[in-house]
Design a protein around this motif. Structure first.
Motif, PDB file in Angstrom:
ATOM      1  N   ALA A 176       0.826  -1.222   0.000  1.00  0.00           N
ATOM      2  CA  ALA A 176       0.000   0.000   0.000  1.00  0.00           C
ATOM      3  C   ALA A 176       0.854   1.263   0.000  1.00  0.00           C
ATOM      4  CB  ALA A 176      -0.949   0.005   1.203  1.00  0.00           C
ATOM      5  N   LYS A 177       1.982   1.212  -0.704  1.00  0.00           N
ATOM      6  CA  LYS A 177       2.840   2.388  -0.819  1.00  0.00           C
ATOM      7  C   LYS A 177       2.320   3.298  -1.931  1.00  0.00           C
ATOM      8  CE  LYS A 177       6.199   1.134   2.101  1.00  0.00           C
ATOM      9  NZ  LYS A 177       7.526   0.811   1.580  1.00  0.00           N
ATOM     10  N   SER A 178       2.635   4.568  -1.834  1.00  0.00           N
ATOM     11  CA  SER A 178       2.304   5.505  -2.907  1.00  0.00           C
ATOM     12  C   SER A 178       3.500   6.413  -3.158  1.00  0.00           C
ATOM     13  CB  SER A 178       1.070   6.342  -2.557  1.00  0.00           C
ATOM     14  OG  SER A 178       1.296   7.108  -1.389  1.00  0.00           O
ATOM     15  N   TYR A 179       3.675   6.814  -4.404  1.00  0.00           N
ATOM     16  CA  TYR A 179       4.839   7.589  -4.812  1.00  0.00           C
ATOM     17  C   TYR A 179       4.408   8.672  -5.806  1.00  0.00           C
ATOM     18  CZ  TYR A 179       6.848   3.202  -3.134  1.00  0.00           C
ATOM     19  OH  TYR A 179       7.150   2.093  -2.380  1.00  0.00           O
ATOM     20  N   SER A 180       5.238   9.675  -5.926  1.00  0.00           N
ATOM     21  CA  SER A 180       4.969  10.701  -6.934  1.00  0.00           C
ATOM     22  C   SER A 180       5.099  10.087  -8.319  1.00  0.00           C
ATOM     23  CB  SER A 180       5.961  11.866  -6.781  1.00  0.00           C
ATOM     24  OG  SER A 180       7.271  11.439  -7.139  1.00  0.00           O
ATOM     25  N   TYR A 181       4.381  10.661  -9.281  1.00  0.00           N
ATOM     26  CA  TYR A 181       4.443  10.135 -10.644  1.00  0.00           C
ATOM     27  C   TYR A 181       5.846  10.302 -11.226  1.00  0.00           C
ATOM     28  CZ  TYR A 181      -0.594   9.711 -10.408  1.00  0.00           C
ATOM     29  OH  TYR A 181      -1.863   9.343 -10.040  1.00  0.00           O
ATOM     30  N   LEU A 206      -0.097   2.561 -11.947  1.00  0.00           N
ATOM     31  CA  LEU A 206      -0.493   3.966 -11.788  1.00  0.00           C
ATOM     32  C   LEU A 206      -1.841   4.082 -11.089  1.00  0.00           C
ATOM     33  CD1 LEU A 206       0.630   5.432 -15.234  1.00  0.00           C
ATOM     34  CD2 LEU A 206       1.766   5.693 -13.025  1.00  0.00           C
ATOM     35  N   GLN A 207      -2.786   3.207 -11.425  1.00  0.00           N
ATOM     36  CA  GLN A 207      -4.102   3.259 -10.797  1.00  0.00           C
ATOM     37  C   GLN A 207      -4.030   2.900  -9.316  1.00  0.00           C
ATOM     38  OE1 GLN A 207      -7.077   4.359 -11.976  1.00  0.00           O
ATOM     39  NE2 GLN A 207      -5.877   5.034 -13.723  1.00  0.00           N
ATOM     40  N   LEU A 208      -3.283   1.860  -9.001  1.00  0.00           N
ATOM     41  CA  LEU A 208      -3.125   1.474  -7.598  1.00  0.00           C
ATOM     42  C   LEU A 208      -2.397   2.548  -6.813  1.00  0.00           C
ATOM     43  CD1 LEU A 208      -2.201  -2.294  -8.027  1.00  0.00           C
ATOM     44  CD2 LEU A 208      -4.289  -1.392  -7.008  1.00  0.00           C
ATOM     45  N   ASN A 209      -1.396   3.161  -7.425  1.00  0.00           N
ATOM     46  CA  ASN A 209      -0.661   4.234  -6.765  1.00  0.00           C
ATOM     47  C   ASN A 209      -1.584   5.414  -6.470  1.00  0.00           C
ATOM     48  OD1 ASN A 209       2.095   5.388  -5.998  1.00  0.00           O
ATOM     49  ND2 ASN A 209       1.345   6.946  -7.409  1.00  0.00           N
ATOM     50  N   LYS A 210      -2.449   5.753  -7.428  1.00  0.00           N
ATOM     51  CA  LYS A 210      -3.405   6.849  -7.227  1.00  0.00           C
ATOM     52  C   LYS A 210      -4.342   6.538  -6.071  1.00  0.00           C
ATOM     53  CE  LYS A 210      -6.857   9.629  -9.682  1.00  0.00           C
ATOM     54  NZ  LYS A 210      -7.571   9.820 -10.965  1.00  0.00           N
ATOM     55  N   ARG A 211      -4.817   5.291  -6.023  1.00  0.00           N
ATOM     56  CA  ARG A 211      -5.687   4.880  -4.914  1.00  0.00           C
ATOM     57  C   ARG A 211      -4.976   5.008  -3.577  1.00  0.00           C
ATOM     58  NH1 ARG A 211      -6.188  -1.251  -3.439  1.00  0.00           N
ATOM     59  NH2 ARG A 211      -4.116  -0.595  -2.778  1.00  0.00           N
ATOM     60  N   ASN A 212      -3.736   4.536  -3.516  1.00  0.00           N
ATOM     61  CA  ASN A 212      -2.979   4.605  -2.265  1.00  0.00           C
ATOM     62  C   ASN A 212      -2.719   6.042  -1.840  1.00  0.00           C
ATOM     63  OD1 ASN A 212      -2.915   1.847  -2.244  1.00  0.00           O
ATOM     64  ND2 ASN A 212      -0.818   1.658  -2.958  1.00  0.00           N
ATOM     65  N   MET A 213      -2.455   6.917  -2.806  1.00  0.00           N
ATOM     66  CA  MET A 213      -2.228   8.328  -2.484  1.00  0.00           C
ATOM     67  C   MET A 213      -3.481   8.943  -1.870  1.00  0.00           C
ATOM     68  SD  MET A 213      -0.021   9.597  -5.810  1.00  0.00           S
ATOM     69  CE  MET A 213       0.137  11.292  -5.245  1.00  0.00           C
ATOM     70  N   LEU A 214      -4.645   8.635  -2.429  1.00  0.00           N
ATOM     71  CA  LEU A 214      -5.904   9.181  -1.904  1.00  0.00           C
ATOM     72  C   LEU A 214      -6.181   8.642  -0.504  1.00  0.00           C
ATOM     73  CD1 LEU A 214      -8.132   8.953  -5.113  1.00  0.00           C
ATOM     74  CD2 LEU A 214      -7.188  11.030  -4.068  1.00  0.00           C
ATOM     75  N   LEU A 215      -5.946   7.336  -0.315  1.00  0.00           N
ATOM     76  CA  LEU A 215      -6.177   6.741   0.997  1.00  0.00           C
ATOM     77  C   LEU A 215      -5.241   7.323   2.049  1.00  0.00           C
ATOM     78  CD1 LEU A 215      -6.715   2.986   0.048  1.00  0.00           C
ATOM     79  CD2 LEU A 215      -8.448   4.608   0.831  1.00  0.00           C
ATOM     80  N   LYS A 216      -3.978   7.527   1.671  1.00  0.00           N
ATOM     81  CA  LYS A 216      -3.013   8.077   2.627  1.00  0.00           C
ATOM     82  C   LYS A 216      -3.335   9.526   2.962  1.00  0.00           C
ATOM     83  CE  LYS A 216       1.078   5.213   2.229  1.00  0.00           C
ATOM     84  NZ  LYS A 216       2.538   5.200   2.058  1.00  0.00           N
TER      85      LYS A 216
END
Length: 531
Positions: A95-100, A361-371
């Protein structure tokens, strides 16, 4: 060509790095005096030496200007698919998120060239280094055929570069963590790769079991030397850096010279360990931290570690057989196929890559919103002071001294001046005022065309997330505001007032920002006029 003993060494180093990480993450840091601490750092260095050596053994007579494309395709097929897969696993399972920007640097591998500390999978910094080395390898090998001692000269130059890092930049740090970005610079590691090429150039196809075993035991003795204690920074700088790097060259040379006895099951296990070393290296951190999310390590650390090791080895083998080998096969097919069949071969892996990137990219976007949502909830609900709530709001106005927010606190609409960190004496003495320009004249309190609000008190302070904040605030009126003027003043030593007055801010600008931030503060309205 594959040399079994080198596969053994590669597998043992990957296993050693996994053990180092698992024990460090479970029990704490292993110091520079420990054998495991040295393997954790210099196991990767051995990878670099092996990389230079094995590439030289395979391509010494094959690589030409005409075959550079084939070399590049095979390297891409070997390195990138698993790297992309592990980026996806970091986002999906952890569930990590990173900048594009960071994702783009990792997908392209450009982080190794331009931002080596911006890697996503744990350990992928070394993959970034390898990509730099692969880019240089064809130049080194092809040019060395024209200049006999070019490899020797390059090793001397890159070794001098390593000496510079060891005795100058790295000496400025007191911990490995602080020195990490400097240590993993490709220029600090390049001599290991070139040294591997040099070993291949000098000792290719030479076997001497007695010498090989002597070198292996000598290398082990070097890594057992108690040359320092405490933080691992001490083994990557100064004379220790040179001594342990020499141990990497000696160990690799020892395995190159040695033909090990044919103990069937042991040899097969070591050979397979070498084959899965890349998967093992990148996947083991993901397995550990994924399991740590669902199991309490403190209750039974031995069971946890046993489970993590078993799953890591099984999963690494499965990924190698069903994922890595497939893409390695694609790489070979591309280099041997005709133009008419190559386009068909490209379709399947290209489709897999595109779908993987989209999913990542979609999973990363989801994780960013959740975080972001989680962070806002923590900031709004779990802080010790009501004014910490403003940290979850969006700034509408800022300069070098303070940020200004509009927020609801306990149902009241407040204008808040916020300063993070220390204040100068002038800032500490400063008071603030606001000139409010009502939309309607009936809301004017005097003859002037605005209503002044003076802040009664100076800054008060609070702490949030270990940071100190200073805040000044005042309640806003309920009438509609067309525009406002923000001002700051402080007293000089002669008691005269030093003003700092900023430009007017349109109420419509504030309303737009509040609307975007979903703030239900209705005293600002959209208006068409400008001034």
């Amino acid at each position: 060509m594959r040399i079994a003993s080198l596969d053994y060494l590669r597998g043992l180093m990957a296993l050693g790095i996994m053990c180092y990480h698992y024990l460090v993450w479970s029990y704490g840091v292993y110091g520079s005096e420990t054998f495991l601490g040295k393997i954790g750092i210099y196991g990767v260095s051995v990878f670099y030496v092996l990389s230079g050596l094995t590439l030289y053994l395979v391509y010494q007579d094959k690589l030409t200007l005409k075959t550079i494309k084939n070399f590049s395709v095979k390297r891409v097929a070997r390195i990138y698919p698993l790297l992309w897969f592990c980026i996806l696993l970091n986002i999906l399972l952890l569930a990590k998120s990173y900048s594009y920007e960071k994702i783009l640097l990792n997908i392209t591998g450009l982080f190794g060239f331009f931002a080596v500390d911006q890697y996503i999978p744990t350990g992928a910094w070394s993959i970034g280094n390898e990509l730099v080395f692969y880019a240089l390898f064809p130049i080194i090998l092809i040019t060395s055929r024209k200049f006999k001692y070019l490899i020797h000269f390059l090793f001397l130059i890159t070794f001098c570069g390593a000496l510079y890092f060891a005795f100058f930049p790295l000496e400025e740090f007191n911990s490995l963590g602080k020195a990490w970005s400097t240590y993993i610079n490709p220029l600090n590691q390049l001599f290991l790769f070139v040294g591997g090429i040099l070993i291949g150039n000098l000792f290719v196809f030479k076997q001497n079991n007695k010498l090989g075993l002597f070198l292996i035991f000598l290398a082990i003795a070097i890594f057992l030397l108690p040359l320092s204690e405490g933080d691992l920074i001490h083994i990557i700088r100064g004379p220790n850096r040179i001594i342990y790097a020499a141990g990497c060259f000696i160990l690799t040379g020892g395995f190159l010279f040695t033909k090990f006895p044919d103990f069937k099951r042991i040899n097969v296990a070591l050979e397979r360990l070498g084959h899965i070393s890349y998967s093992l290296y990148l996947i083991h951190p993901i397995v550990y931290w994924f399991l740590a999310k669902y199991f309490n390590r403190a209750e039974n650390i031995y069971s946890f570690l046993s489970l993590a090791i078993i799953i890591t080895l099984v999963l690494s083998y499965a990924v190698y057989v069903y994922f890595e080998k497939r893409f390695i096969g694609y790489g070979r097919k591309f280099t041997t196929s005709t133009i008419s069949t190559t386009s068909k071969l490209y379709f399947k892996p290209l489709l897999i890559i595109i779908l993987t990137v989209i999913l990542t990219l979609q999973l990363n976007k989801r994780n960013m919103l959740l975080k972001a949502k989680e962070k806002q909830e923590i900031m709004m609900l779990n802080t010790g002071t009501e004014y910490s709530k403003i940290l979850a709001q969006r700034s509408i106005y800022r300069d070098s001294t303070y940020k200004i927010f509009i927020a609801k606190i306990d149902g009241k609409k407040e204008l808040i001046f916020l300063k993070k960190g220390a204040l100068t004496d002038m800032q500490r003495q400063s008071k603030f005022f606001v000139h409010l320009y009502p939309m309607y004249k009936k809301d004017l309190l005097g003859k002037a065309n605005h209503n002044p609000i003076n802040f009664e008190a100076n800054f008060t302070s609070f702490e949030y997330d270990s940071d100190l904040y200073y805040v000044a605030h005042t309640q806003l009126p309920n009438y509609v505001i067309e525009k406002l003027n923000l001002g700051q003043y402080s007293y000089r030593g002669d008691n005269s007032i030093n003003y700092k007055i900023e430009k007017l801010v349109l109420g419509t600008e504030i309303a737009k920002i509040l609307s975007e931030n979903k703030e239900s503060i209705n005293i600002f309205e959209y208006i068409e006029e400008t001034f």
